[in-house]
Design an enzyme around this catalytic site. Structure first.
Site, PDB file in Angstrom:
ATOM      1  N   GLY A  59       0.832  -1.197   0.000  1.00  0.00           N
ATOM      2  CA  GLY A  59       0.000   0.000   0.000  1.00  0.00           C
ATOM      3  C   GLY A  59       0.866   1.245   0.000  1.00  0.00           C
ATOM      4  O   GLY A  59       2.021   1.210   0.437  1.00  0.00           O
ATOM      5  N   CYS A 118       6.134  -0.077   6.969  1.00  0.00           N
ATOM      6  CA  CYS A 118       5.748   1.056   6.133  1.00  0.00           C
ATOM      7  C   CYS A 118       6.939   1.439   5.263  1.00  0.00           C
ATOM      8  O   CYS A 118       8.065   1.482   5.762  1.00  0.00           O
ATOM      9  CB  CYS A 118       5.346   2.215   7.045  1.00  0.00           C
ATOM     10  SG  CYS A 118       4.895   3.710   6.150  1.00  0.00           S
ATOM     11  N   HIS A 128      -4.067   1.511   7.925  1.00  0.00           N
ATOM     12  CA  HIS A 128      -2.717   2.085   7.847  1.00  0.00           C
ATOM     13  C   HIS A 128      -2.665   3.220   6.818  1.00  0.00           C
ATOM     14  O   HIS A 128      -2.130   4.301   7.090  1.00  0.00           O
ATOM     15  CB  HIS A 128      -1.729   0.964   7.484  1.00  0.00           C
ATOM     16  CG  HIS A 128      -0.303   1.397   7.337  1.00  0.00           C
ATOM     17  ND1 HIS A 128       0.692   1.013   8.190  1.00  0.00           N
ATOM     18  CD2 HIS A 128       0.292   2.191   6.408  1.00  0.00           C
ATOM     19  CE1 HIS A 128       1.839   1.562   7.807  1.00  0.00           C
ATOM     20  NE2 HIS A 128       1.623   2.274   6.712  1.00  0.00           N
ATOM     21  N   GLU A 129      -3.246   2.971   5.634  1.00  0.00           N
ATOM     22  CA  GLU A 129      -3.149   3.975   4.555  1.00  0.00           C
ATOM     23  C   GLU A 129      -4.050   5.182   4.833  1.00  0.00           C
ATOM     24  O   GLU A 129      -3.669   6.317   4.554  1.00  0.00           O
ATOM     25  CB  GLU A 129      -3.483   3.349   3.198  1.00  0.00           C
ATOM     26  CG  GLU A 129      -2.600   2.170   2.791  1.00  0.00           C
ATOM     27  CD  GLU A 129      -1.096   2.449   2.854  1.00  0.00           C
ATOM     28  OE1 GLU A 129      -0.684   3.620   2.708  1.00  0.00           O
ATOM     29  OE2 GLU A 129      -0.336   1.499   3.072  1.00  0.00           O
TER      30      GLU A 129
HETATM   31 NI    NI Z   1       2.764   3.432   5.451  1.00  0.00          NI
END
Ligand code: NI
Length: 153
Positions: free
Chosen positions: A46, A90, A132-133
């Site tokens: 992502g 991430c 998360h995104e």
């Molecule tokens: Ni991230």
């Protein structure tokens, strides 16, 4: 194919709030294409626009599962259910991973790249990716939610 520079670590743009997309112009389409290229090149699942320095509410996700490649424009979470604790990483924080608790089932409402409204329910990894995104679009990063860091040898 065009790769964009991924903003990392303490780059202040990662802490800023993104604006909604108002029109799906050519600039936005190019941004989406570049975000997919950049995400695949970095082997992520992502990527959110602020991670490439653009404060717009645009997210791309591809978990590798069928039907789980998508563009989310102006996304919002409309339902959450259950709980999962798992490892998260991430592209903006290379070399790190940590455990974060997230809802196990998450439904989002967003626009696709043609501007059509859609809803999608994700479970497990996809639910985690949604959270998360969408956090990135609010200037929130997972490192602030880590309960326990994964130790790297
Ligand atoms: Ni991230």
């Amino acid at each position: 194919m065009a790769l964009r520079n991924i903003r990392i670590d303490d780059d202040p743009i990662l802490r800023k709030v993104s604006r909604p997309v108002e029109k799906l112009d050519q600039r936005t389409q190019t941004l989406i294409d570049d975000m997919f290229d950049t995400m695949y090149d970095a082997e992520g699942v992502g990527l959110a626009a602020p991670q490439v320095g653009v404060l717009k509410q645009v997210v791309v996700i591809d978990t590798g599962e069928e039907d789980e490649k998508m563009v989310l424009i102006n996304p919002e979470i409309i339902r959450e259910e259950g709980e999962q604790r798992g490892q998260e990483g991430c592209l903006s924080f290379p070399g790190k991973a940590g455990f974060v608790t997230r809802p196990n089932v998450v439904t989002v409402r967003a626009l696709d790249r043609e501007g059509n409204v859609f809803e999608k329910t994700g479970e497990g990894l996809l639910a985690r990716a949604f959270c998360h995104e969408i956090d990135h679009l609010k200037g929130q990063v997972y490192i602030d939610k880590v309960e326990e860091w994964v130790k790297r040898e």
